[in-house]
Design a protein around this motif. Structure first.
Motif, PDB file in Angstrom:
ATOM      1  N   LYS A 363       0.739  -1.113  -0.049  1.00 44.74           N
ATOM      2  CA  LYS A 363       0.019   0.115   0.046  1.00 44.74           C
ATOM      3  C   LYS A 363       0.904   1.383  -0.065  1.00 44.74           C
ATOM      4  CE  LYS A 363      -0.829   0.309   5.039  1.00 44.74           C
ATOM      5  NZ  LYS A 363      -1.886   0.245   6.191  1.00 44.74           N
ATOM      6  N   TYR A 364       1.935   1.115   0.680  1.00 42.40           N
ATOM      7  CA  TYR A 364       2.951   2.306   0.844  1.00 42.40           C
ATOM      8  C   TYR A 364       3.476   2.592  -0.648  1.00 42.40           C
ATOM      9  CZ  TYR A 364       2.480   2.060   5.681  1.00 42.40           C
ATOM     10  OH  TYR A 364       2.259   2.101   7.051  1.00 42.40           O
ATOM     11  N   VAL A 365       4.069   1.358  -1.344  1.00 44.38           N
ATOM     12  CA  VAL A 365       4.484   1.718  -2.627  1.00 44.38           C
ATOM     13  C   VAL A 365       3.534   2.362  -3.622  1.00 44.38           C
ATOM     14  CG1 VAL A 365       5.289   0.440  -4.484  1.00 44.38           C
ATOM     15  CG2 VAL A 365       6.121   0.032  -2.280  1.00 44.38           C
ATOM     16  N   ASN A 366       2.315   1.724  -3.844  1.00 45.42           N
ATOM     17  CA  ASN A 366       1.220   2.053  -4.403  1.00 45.42           C
ATOM     18  C   ASN A 366       0.839   3.367  -4.262  1.00 45.42           C
ATOM     19  OD1 ASN A 366       0.957  -0.419  -5.605  1.00 45.42           O
ATOM     20  ND2 ASN A 366      -0.616  -1.243  -4.436  1.00 45.42           N
ATOM     21  N   PHE A 367       0.791   4.009  -3.035  1.00 45.79           N
ATOM     22  CA  PHE A 367       0.514   5.375  -2.749  1.00 45.79           C
ATOM     23  C   PHE A 367       1.598   6.264  -3.212  1.00 45.79           C
ATOM     24  CE2 PHE A 367       0.398   9.107  -0.094  1.00 45.79           C
ATOM     25  CZ  PHE A 367      -0.943   9.714  -0.129  1.00 45.79           C
ATOM     26  N   LEU A 368       2.837   6.139  -2.938  1.00 53.26           N
ATOM     27  CA  LEU A 368       3.903   6.578  -3.677  1.00 53.26           C
ATOM     28  C   LEU A 368       3.916   6.762  -5.086  1.00 53.26           C
ATOM     29  CD1 LEU A 368       6.930   5.453  -1.087  1.00 53.26           C
ATOM     30  CD2 LEU A 368       6.062   7.857  -1.365  1.00 53.26           C
ATOM     31  N   LEU A 369       3.577   5.737  -5.854  1.00 51.60           N
ATOM     32  CA  LEU A 369       3.477   5.732  -7.172  1.00 51.60           C
ATOM     33  C   LEU A 369       2.327   6.629  -7.716  1.00 51.60           C
ATOM     34  CD1 LEU A 369       3.843   1.929  -8.106  1.00 51.60           C
ATOM     35  CD2 LEU A 369       5.454   3.627  -8.891  1.00 51.60           C
ATOM     36  N   SER A 370       1.116   6.530  -6.952  1.00 52.70           N
ATOM     37  CA  SER A 370       0.142   7.280  -7.445  1.00 52.70           C
ATOM     38  C   SER A 370       0.506   8.967  -7.327  1.00 52.70           C
ATOM     39  CB  SER A 370      -0.945   7.226  -6.367  1.00 52.70           C
ATOM     40  OG  SER A 370      -2.197   7.865  -6.551  1.00 52.70           O
ATOM     41  N   THR A 371       1.256   9.062  -6.268  1.00 55.24           N
ATOM     42  CA  THR A 371       1.653  10.734  -6.036  1.00 55.24           C
ATOM     43  C   THR A 371       2.698  10.938  -7.019  1.00 55.24           C
ATOM     44  OG1 THR A 371       1.175  10.405  -3.505  1.00 55.24           O
ATOM     45  CG2 THR A 371       2.636  12.211  -4.283  1.00 55.24           C
ATOM     46  N   VAL A 372       3.662  10.308  -7.067  1.00 55.82           N
ATOM     47  CA  VAL A 372       4.933  10.537  -8.184  1.00 55.82           C
ATOM     48  C   VAL A 372       4.200  10.893  -9.544  1.00 55.82           C
ATOM     49  CG1 VAL A 372       6.584   9.590  -9.603  1.00 55.82           C
ATOM     50  CG2 VAL A 372       6.805   9.366  -7.076  1.00 55.82           C
ATOM     51  N   MET A 373       3.146   9.892  -9.885  1.00 53.27           N
ATOM     52  CA  MET A 373       2.365  10.253 -11.424  1.00 53.27           C
ATOM     53  C   MET A 373       1.803  11.632 -11.376  1.00 53.27           C
ATOM     54  SD  MET A 373       3.079   7.769 -13.240  1.00 53.27           S
ATOM     55  CE  MET A 373       1.914   8.120 -14.436  1.00 53.27           C
ATOM     56  N   SER A 374       1.737  12.461 -10.445  1.00 53.50           N
ATOM     57  CA  SER A 374       1.225  13.908 -10.381  1.00 53.50           C
ATOM     58  C   SER A 374       2.034  14.719 -10.925  1.00 53.50           C
ATOM     59  CB  SER A 374       0.548  14.036  -8.984  1.00 53.50           C
ATOM     60  OG  SER A 374      -0.393  13.323  -8.386  1.00 53.50           O
ATOM     61  N   PHE A 375       3.309  14.554 -10.783  1.00 56.30           N
ATOM     62  CA  PHE A 375       4.567  15.382 -11.280  1.00 56.30           C
ATOM     63  C   PHE A 375       4.448  15.581 -12.721  1.00 56.30           C
ATOM     64  CE2 PHE A 375       5.695  14.586  -6.823  1.00 56.30           C
ATOM     65  CZ  PHE A 375       6.210  15.836  -6.483  1.00 56.30           C
ATOM     66  N   PRO A 376       4.415  14.497 -13.530  1.00 52.73           N
ATOM     67  CA  PRO A 376       4.321  14.663 -15.091  1.00 52.73           C
ATOM     68  C   PRO A 376       3.033  15.323 -15.334  1.00 52.73           C
ATOM     69  CG  PRO A 376       4.350  12.482 -14.308  1.00 52.73           C
ATOM     70  CD  PRO A 376       4.786  13.136 -13.170  1.00 52.73           C
ATOM     71  N   GLY A 377       2.149  15.035 -14.673  1.00 56.03           N
ATOM     72  CA  GLY A 377       0.648  15.452 -15.058  1.00 56.03           C
ATOM     73  C   GLY A 377       0.962  17.071 -14.830  1.00 56.03           C
ATOM     74  N   GLU A 378       1.528  17.574 -13.986  1.00 55.71           N
ATOM     75  CA  GLU A 378       1.488  19.119 -13.785  1.00 55.71           C
ATOM     76  C   GLU A 378       2.544  19.793 -15.104  1.00 55.71           C
ATOM     77  OE1 GLU A 378      -0.030  21.090 -11.806  1.00 55.71           O
ATOM     78  OE2 GLU A 378      -0.890  18.978 -11.114  1.00 55.71           O
ATOM     79  N   LEU A 379       3.634  18.870 -15.393  1.00 49.76           N
ATOM     80  CA  LEU A 379       4.244  19.515 -16.727  1.00 49.76           C
ATOM     81  C   LEU A 379       3.508  19.451 -17.856  1.00 49.76           C
ATOM     82  CD1 LEU A 379       7.774  17.712 -16.149  1.00 49.76           C
ATOM     83  CD2 LEU A 379       7.127  19.851 -15.576  1.00 49.76           C
ATOM     84  N   ILE A 380       2.472  18.536 -17.992  1.00 55.41           N
ATOM     85  CA  ILE A 380       1.728  18.449 -19.253  1.00 55.41           C
ATOM     86  C   ILE A 380       0.665  19.796 -19.224  1.00 55.41           C
ATOM     87  CG2 ILE A 380      -0.401  17.362 -20.021  1.00 55.41           C
ATOM     88  CD1 ILE A 380       1.023  14.546 -19.201  1.00 55.41           C
ATOM     89  N   CYS A 381       0.201  20.029 -17.940  1.00 63.65           N
ATOM     90  CA  CYS A 381      -0.845  21.162 -17.655  1.00 63.65           C
ATOM     91  C   CYS A 381      -0.026  22.466 -17.991  1.00 63.65           C
ATOM     92  CB  CYS A 381      -1.146  20.995 -16.267  1.00 63.65           C
ATOM     93  SG  CYS A 381      -2.099  22.610 -15.815  1.00 63.65           S
ATOM     94  N   PHE A 423      -4.564   2.671 -13.931  1.00 70.42           N
ATOM     95  CA  PHE A 423      -5.131   3.486 -12.631  1.00 70.42           C
ATOM     96  C   PHE A 423      -3.945   4.748 -12.536  1.00 70.42           C
ATOM     97  CE2 PHE A 423      -4.625   4.586  -8.283  1.00 70.42           C
ATOM     98  CZ  PHE A 423      -5.985   4.695  -7.902  1.00 70.42           C
ATOM     99  N   LEU A 424      -2.522   4.339 -12.745  1.00 70.43           N
ATOM    100  CA  LEU A 424      -1.762   5.676 -12.521  1.00 70.43           C
ATOM    101  C   LEU A 424      -1.839   6.863 -13.831  1.00 70.43           C
ATOM    102  CD1 LEU A 424       1.505   3.775 -11.649  1.00 70.43           C
ATOM    103  CD2 LEU A 424      -0.244   4.889  -9.998  1.00 70.43           C
ATOM    104  N   PHE A 425      -2.250   6.105 -15.106  1.00 72.23           N
ATOM    105  CA  PHE A 425      -2.584   7.180 -16.085  1.00 72.23           C
ATOM    106  C   PHE A 425      -3.775   8.077 -15.821  1.00 72.23           C
ATOM    107  CE2 PHE A 425       0.423   4.736 -18.974  1.00 72.23           C
ATOM    108  CZ  PHE A 425       1.119   5.946 -19.549  1.00 72.23           C
ATOM    109  N   GLY A 426      -4.675   7.572 -15.177  1.00 74.01           N
ATOM    110  CA  GLY A 426      -5.861   8.152 -14.930  1.00 74.01           C
ATOM    111  C   GLY A 426      -5.567   9.241 -13.961  1.00 74.01           C
ATOM    112  N   LYS A 427      -4.640   8.911 -12.899  1.00 68.56           N
ATOM    113  CA  LYS A 427      -4.165   9.805 -11.704  1.00 68.56           C
ATOM    114  C   LYS A 427      -3.288  10.850 -12.485  1.00 68.56           C
ATOM    115  CE  LYS A 427      -3.384  10.752  -7.577  1.00 68.56           C
ATOM    116  NZ  LYS A 427      -2.194  11.577  -7.280  1.00 68.56           N
TER     117      LYS A 427
END
Length: 526
Positions: A363-381, A423-427
């Motif tokens: 669960k900790y790894v999945n949460f970290l992966l979910s959070t890390v995927m937010s960073f490239p999302g911001e660059l796209i934005c 899941f991560l792409f959606g996030k």
């Protein structure tokens, strides 16, 4: 703008268009505080996280008993909330044959660990109480955003921000709670203080930067939110005991009291509210810090009316009442779109975050992966909203996020990485939409009512955040149900965005009348 001794002389209205040392200092202070507010906002995910547990049967337990069902547990039941009944005369050496075909209500449990509130307050077999902690936190934030929006417009951005930051440290009292009602009461009060700081901080950042840096301000703000999420997950991994986590994330908030002396008010708000002298002092400070050359004598002699005229604010328009706002059809249309988009961004973003701990794997790894995927999302934005505009990227983003969410819900857990990747792409995409929606909706509203209108759209954002922690309960019906809810909401937002205008490269509107005039002008050009 002119030149004097080969040095550029800036007009008053251009002071806020220069992004320099002043903005860097103010942004840094605001963003550092955002890291802690973010950790406070999501603390319940691990602090009140669910645990594995089973019923404790004292007659059969030993010092090595764990939350896993032992070999002596009867194979006819695996219910963690009831205990199998022992045959008479059995006091030790239990086996599968030591029980009769009957169960009774459980009163004691063995937990996987004692690191969360679940074990501390003995919340086993009460999942509604566990999930309700996150919902009550969101209700507190929802109320805070509504109140702080009004305070932000009435008393200013700076005092509202400082009060919220310092007041959030009351969350420390959760460590003293011995019952669930006391714990959730403190959770609610703490969220009621801290929730409005998001809105206030974003409004302040937007109003002290120039037109070309609006998206940048939103991306920076979001990056520090994600940094807070990463930091919180790391703390939870290495400091698992919930009381220690609470002490680490809440204690520093008391030091934000010094922001009274470090944070400065928004000059644009001061001008709109008629605080001319305060605005002039603030703008002189900005010009001096950024080494911007002004015609000092002319600036010192400028009066309130002339200053408002420099920012295209007419004297009679500043005195707009709530009636002007609620009677504007254009404002209502923009508010509807903003409210739905903010609801969806929060509902899907936090829903995916909460549900990430239920994905296959750690669960900790999945949460970290979910959070890390937010960073490239911001660059796209940042790239797309500066290159193309605000509206089209948001429309496409919401629709794509909806498709990925629905698809991930229908992929079997046996295809672990396929499910996680979708899941991560959606996030990632909803993260870009989250920031884009905040910036875009702020640009839709006029300065005279921006805080209040943004608070109303933020109200729906917190409704989404309030419902997100409850979505794991839908898994009992079907694991695809939460994903369908996320996807449907995202698709609706993408469609509604067709109703609002593009705001790229346009100046911020200061009054409702300016908004109405811009719509009329656009219709005349068509």
């Amino acid at each position: 703008m002119g030149y004097k001794n080969n040095k550029k002389i800036y007009d008053v209205s251009e002071v806020l268009e220069v992004f320099g040392k002043y903005q860097i200092i103010q942004y840094s202070l605001i963003c550092v505080s955002t890291v802690f507010i973010c950790m406070i906002d999501i603390n319940y995910i691990f602090v009140a996280g669910n645990l594995k547990y089973r019923c404790r049967i004292p007659e059969c337990e030993d010092v090595n008993s764990t939350a896993e069902f032992p070999t002596w547990w009867p194979i006819t039941t695996r219910d963690a909330c009831t205990r199998p009944v022992l045959k008479e005369g059995i006091f030790d050496a239990c086996s599968n044959n030591s029980f009769i075909d009957k169960v009774e209500e459980c009163t004691e449990w063995i937990y996987e660990s004692n690191d969360t509130v679940v074990a501390e307050l003995n919340l086993a077999c009460q999942p509604w109480k566990i999930n309700l902690i996150g919902t009550i936190h969101s209700i507190g934030m929802l109320i805070s955003m509504a109140v702080c929006g009004w305070m932000c417009d009435r008393f200013g951005r700076k005092p509202t921000l400082v009060v919220g930051l310092v007041g959030s440290c009351m969350g420390q009292f959760k460590t003293l709670a011995t019952t669930w009602p006391v714990y959730v009461t403190v959770e609610f009060l703490e969220a009621s203080m801290s929730g409005g700081t998001y809105t206030t901080a974003m409004v302040l950042m937007l109003e002290i930067c120039g037109q070309s840096k609006r998206i940048l301000s939103g991306v920076l703000f979001s990056y520090f939110i994600y940094s807070g999420e990463l930091l919180f997950a790391s703390i939870a991994m290495f400091v698992p005991y919930w009381k220690n986590i609470v002490r680490i994330i809440y204690t520093p908030c008391i030091f934000f009291f010094c922001y009274i002396f470090l944070i400065h008010e928004s000059p644009r708000w001061q001008i709109v509210k008629g605080k001319t002298e305060e605005a002039k002092k603030n703008m002189l400070l900005i010009a001096k810090t950024n080494k911007v050359n002004l015609n000092t004598e002319e600036f010192k002699n400028i009066d309130g009316a002339s200053l408002k005229d420099k920012f295209n604010i007419k004297e009679h328009e500043v005195k707009e009442s709530i009636v002007n706002v609620i009677t504007s059809k254009e404002i209502w249309k923009r508010l509807l779109v903003a409210a739905v988009c903010r609801y969806t961004a929060s509902f899907v973003y936090y829903g995916l975050m909460v549900n990430s701990v239920f994905l296959p794997g750690d669960k900790y790894v999945n949460f970290l992966l979910s959070t890390v995927m937010s960073f490239p999302g911001e660059l796209i934005c940042l790239y797309l909203m500066n290159k193309i505009g605000r509206k089209l990227p948001l429309m496409v983003g919401f629709i794509m996020s909806g498709v990925f969410c629905i698809a991930s819900g229908y992929v079997s857990d046996s295809y672990t990485w396929g499910k996680i990747i979708l899941f991560l792409f959606g996030k990632m995409i909803i993260s870009a939409c989250f920031t884009g929606a905040i910036t875009y909706t702020m640009e839709l509203f006029p300065t005279s009512a921006r805080g209040s209108l943004l608070a109303m759209s933020s109200f729906t954002s917190r409704v989404g955040g309030m419902l997100a922690p409850l979505t794991p309960m839908l898994n009992s019906y079907s694991e695809a149900v939460p994903s369908i809810c996320f996807g449907a909401s995202a698709l609706l937002s993408g469609v509604l965005l067709t109703l609002t205008p593009e705001t790229k490269d346009l100046p911020l509107m200061d009054t409702v009348q300016q908004v109405e005039d811009s719509v009329k002008k656009k219709k005349e050009l068509i």
